[in-house]
Design a protein around this motif. Sequence first.
Motif: not given
Length: 298
Positions: A69, A150-156, A159, A161, A189
């Motif tokens: 991220e 990649l699909e967004a996760a949480g507040d980020c 992302r 790969k 991250s």
Amino acid sequence: MDGILVINKPEGMTSFDVIARLRKKYGQKKFGHAGTLDPMASGVLVILAGSATKLLPFLKDTDKEYIAELELGTSYDTDDVFGKAEATAPVNTDFDFAAVLHEFEGKQHQLVPKASAKKVNGKKLYEYLRAGQPVPEVYSDVEIYSIEPLEAAGDCPYRFKIACSSGTYIRSICRDFGTKTGNLAAMKSLIRTKANGFTIEDAQPLDAEMHTLYPAERLLGYERLEAFDTDSLPPQKDQTDRTPKPYVCYDDIRNGRKVRIDAKGDQVLIVYKDQPLAIYSRIEEGKPAFASKRGLWS
């Protein structure tokens, strides 16, 4: 315990912290890792145990895979959000995330992060940084095989790969993404999902009751030859036949003797009853004579 453990390293622990926990858990000192993973990162950490630690000098650099991220708007002295903030700036979102990522694919002459263990004049870069001294610029030749959003996760929302050669700094990718889009950027991250032929699905929690022990030879891409006891060697048509064979005598290998073998590569892994016994190297190019490079028995 002799073999390979694959640990899903928790975030916030050094690779040595993991080894220290394993030494205490299994009551033995011989553990080593096949490539460090930064403290703030999590994921695949390959650990060699017991006699398998003798393989460390023979391990080849392997390709890696990560999920990362990145954060926009701030630069850090470490190129990740765990360092010291250096500057902030308004965020520009006028870019195609996937298109910019794909610009990194291929061979790269990558600027190594200032907070890295690369050495200049016998001193690690992070030692210059911690001492408040100018940090020399160091570049590394790496290759990015693929990189995709990649699909967004949480507040980020950012992302991705990435599959890359060994030695690639994902922090540098994040920092340089900012440069390409007119932003300040840093890695937020990192999860290593593949290393040394193992995946995140193979990795087990550090606090697992017992860990799966993989055979040491999985880390070696060498040609494999079988060793037999003297009384169980494959029969020969002619006892005077001295042509190189695709097998060896256990006693010869256990005693470190030179052997003549029929092998394609210049280094071979000798196994005995499915256990690694020794690594042998060709003595002279084009010749079938091999000498012991390293015995792997306990």
